[in-house]
Design an enzyme around this catalytic site. Structure first.
Site, short mmCIF file in Angstrom:
data_model
loop_
_atom_site.label_atom_id
_atom_site.label_comp_id
_atom_site.label_asym_id
_atom_site.label_seq_id
_atom_site.Cartn_x
_atom_site.Cartn_y
_atom_site.Cartn_z
N ARG A 107 55.95 35.03 15.20
CA ARG A 107 54.82 35.43 14.33
C ARG A 107 55.24 34.97 12.86
O ARG A 107 56.26 35.37 12.26
CB ARG A 107 54.53 37.10 14.33
CG ARG A 107 53.80 37.32 12.78
CD ARG A 107 53.19 38.54 12.90
NE ARG A 107 52.20 38.84 13.87
CZ ARG A 107 51.25 39.72 13.85
NH1 ARG A 107 51.16 40.74 12.76
NH2 ARG A 107 50.29 40.12 14.57
N HIS A 134 45.41 33.15 16.51
CA HIS A 134 46.20 34.37 16.90
C HIS A 134 45.63 34.21 18.44
O HIS A 134 44.87 35.24 18.96
CB HIS A 134 45.50 35.43 16.34
CG HIS A 134 46.24 36.79 16.28
ND1 HIS A 134 47.27 36.78 17.00
CD2 HIS A 134 45.91 38.00 15.86
CE1 HIS A 134 47.79 38.27 16.95
NE2 HIS A 134 47.08 38.85 16.19
N GLN A 137 45.98 37.52 20.94
CA GLN A 137 44.90 38.53 20.36
C GLN A 137 43.52 38.04 21.16
O GLN A 137 42.74 39.12 21.73
CB GLN A 137 44.66 38.49 18.88
CG GLN A 137 43.36 39.31 18.64
CD GLN A 137 43.89 40.87 18.39
OE1 GLN A 137 44.78 41.11 17.66
NE2 GLN A 137 42.85 41.72 18.74
N ASP A 230 37.42 41.23 10.35
CA ASP A 230 38.73 41.26 10.03
C ASP A 230 39.26 41.58 8.58
O ASP A 230 38.15 41.60 7.92
CB ASP A 230 39.55 39.89 10.53
CG ASP A 230 41.20 39.54 10.36
OD1 ASP A 230 41.62 40.77 10.31
OD2 ASP A 230 41.42 38.70 10.24
N CYS A 271 40.52 43.33 15.09
CA CYS A 271 41.86 43.07 15.63
C CYS A 271 42.83 44.12 14.98
O CYS A 271 43.76 44.56 15.64
CB CYS A 271 42.35 41.56 15.07
SG CYS A 271 42.27 41.24 13.28
N ARG A 316 46.16 44.63 23.98
CA ARG A 316 47.10 43.77 23.39
C ARG A 316 48.34 43.80 24.49
O ARG A 316 49.08 42.65 24.84
CB ARG A 316 47.55 43.81 21.98
CG ARG A 316 46.47 43.85 21.01
CD ARG A 316 46.06 42.46 20.78
NE ARG A 316 47.17 41.55 20.87
CZ ARG A 316 47.73 41.45 19.37
NH1 ARG A 316 47.62 42.13 18.65
NH2 ARG A 316 48.78 40.49 19.54
N1 NVA Z 1 43.83 37.76 9.75
C1 NVA Z 1 44.81 38.80 9.51
C2 NVA Z 1 44.99 39.28 10.92
C3 NVA Z 1 45.93 40.52 11.18
C4 NVA Z 1 46.01 40.67 12.82
C5 NVA Z 1 45.90 38.32 8.79
O1 NVA Z 1 46.39 37.25 9.16
O2 NVA Z 1 46.64 39.11 8.16
N1 CP Z 2 46.06 42.69 15.56
C1 CP Z 2 47.36 42.28 15.44
O1 CP Z 2 47.84 41.23 15.48
O2 CP Z 2 47.90 43.66 14.99
P1 CP Z 2 49.48 43.57 14.02
O3 CP Z 2 49.44 42.88 13.07
O4 CP Z 2 49.69 44.98 13.76
O5 CP Z 2 50.32 42.87 15.13
#
Ligand code: NVA
Ligand code: CP
Length: 339
Positions: A107, A134, A137, A230, A271, A316
């Site tokens: 990540r 993602h 997800q 989101d 999400c 998830r």
């Molecule tokens: N768009 C958000 C998704 C978090 C799961 C981010 O990248 O922070």
């Molecule tokens: N939705 C999601 O990816 O959550 P986290 O950022 O907590 O992993």
């Protein structure tokens, strides 16, 4: 054998629509096995690296529990714990991790990093979120939709909010791949990159999915079976929050917007994490500064009877389990299934 064996999952288009459907259905099967206490140790003896440049609750937890349930050993490698990025390149790190681990979750920020990890590690790499996509997800979200409606093709999913972020990209392309109509409601400056729209349209031409990108929130939500949003500022983004709030407030998911779908059974998706009240540092600070009880979604809708956000979060885990199992589990999945 199928294209899954040894495969990385770096973005949705790494798999075909039929393969994504298989992952969704396999995730559902693994969820049932777990609920019935039936062991499924497909990755016995394997070691999995969990490499995180950005923070996470769900993705980290899901990879950890999924790996344990599969009989593998997960090891968390936070960016501040290892040499990665500061003293060691992505390529060198990939070679080292690949020599010890059987699979790597990543990540972080750049999509190029996850692509390089896959290229140089020689083991399956799974994208746990980058600035662009993602994909894990998506398996959970489309599993959630399929559980709720019993099918995917022909549903209409509306995403309102920042239309250029990882979630918007992934929902746009995955919906098009799976024959789900996808509406993106966002102001012009925050609409998806034309390259992503073109990619999605190529799949939509095959599957019959309709794509609508609009700056009109009412047009966006019309006929939606699911309303999705989101956070308005994603991890790593350096923007003026006040300006972003001003741009996106008309796209907030609230009771008034939900009432405009024209459907009684529209479900609510997110999400997570979500700024739906003042019970977080960020939610409270923004709420007080801009006089808002919630940011991208009101608490009433977030916690309302139509919300499936915590089912999505729970999904998830089996989704990620399915992804790791097909890559590394030596499963018999005949290629003819996907012809
Ligand atoms: N768009 C958000 C998704 C978090 C799961 C981010 O990248 O922070
Ligand atoms: N939705 C999601 O990816 O959550 P986290 O950022 O907590 O992993």
């Amino acid at each position: 054998m199928s294209h899954f064996a040894g495969a990385s999952f770096l973005k949705e288009i790494d798999f075909t629509p039929a393969e994504l459907t298989y992952l969704i259905d396999f995730a559902s099967h693994l969820k049932t096995l777990k609920a019935n206490h039936i062991p499924h140790p497909y990755l016995q003896g394997k070691n999995i690296a969990l490499l995180f440049e950005k923070t996470s609750t769900r993705t980290r937890s899901a990879f950890t529990v999924a790996a344990n349930d599969l009989g593998a050993h997960p090891e968390f490698l936070g960016k501040n714990d290892i040499q990665f990025g500061k003293k060691e390149s992505v390529i060198d790190t990939a070679k080292v991790l690949g020599s010890m681990f059987d699979g790597i979750e990543f990540r972080g920020f750049s999509q190029q990093t996850v692509e390089q990890l896959a290229e140089y590690s020689g083991v399956p790499v799974w994208n746990g979120l980058t600035d662009d996509w993602h994909p894990t997800q998506m398996i959970a979200d489309f599993l959630t939709l399929k559980e709720h409606f019993g099918h995917l093709a022909g549903l209409t999913l509306t995403y309102v909010g920042d239309g250029r972020n990882n979630m918007a990209n992934s929902l746009l392309v995955t919906s098009a791949m799976l024959g789900v109509n996808i509406h993106i409601g966002a102001p012009t400056q925050l609409q998806p990159d034309p390259k992503v729209v073109k990619l999605a349209q190529g799949y939509a031409d095959q599957t019959g999915s309709n794509i609508l990108i609009t700056d009109d929130p009412l047009a966006a939500v019309a006929q939606a079976d699911a309303l999705y949003t989101d956070v308005w500022v994603s991890m790593g983004e350096q923007v003026d929050y006040g300006a972003r709030i001003k741009q996106l407030l008309p796209f907030q998911i609230n009771a008034a917007l939900l009432a405009q779908t024209g459907k009684d059974e529209t479900i609510i998706m997110h999400c997570l994490p979500a700024l739906h009240d003042h019970q977080t540092e960020v939610g409270a600070a923004l709420g007080e500064k801009y006089h808002l009880p919630a940011i991208e979604i009101t608490d009433e809708v977030f916690n309302g009877s139509k919300s499936v956000v915590f089912t999505e979060a729970a999904n998830r885990m089996p989704a990620i389990k399915a992804i790791m199992a097909v890559s590394l589990g030596n499963l018999f999945i005949p290629e003819t299934l996907f012809k």
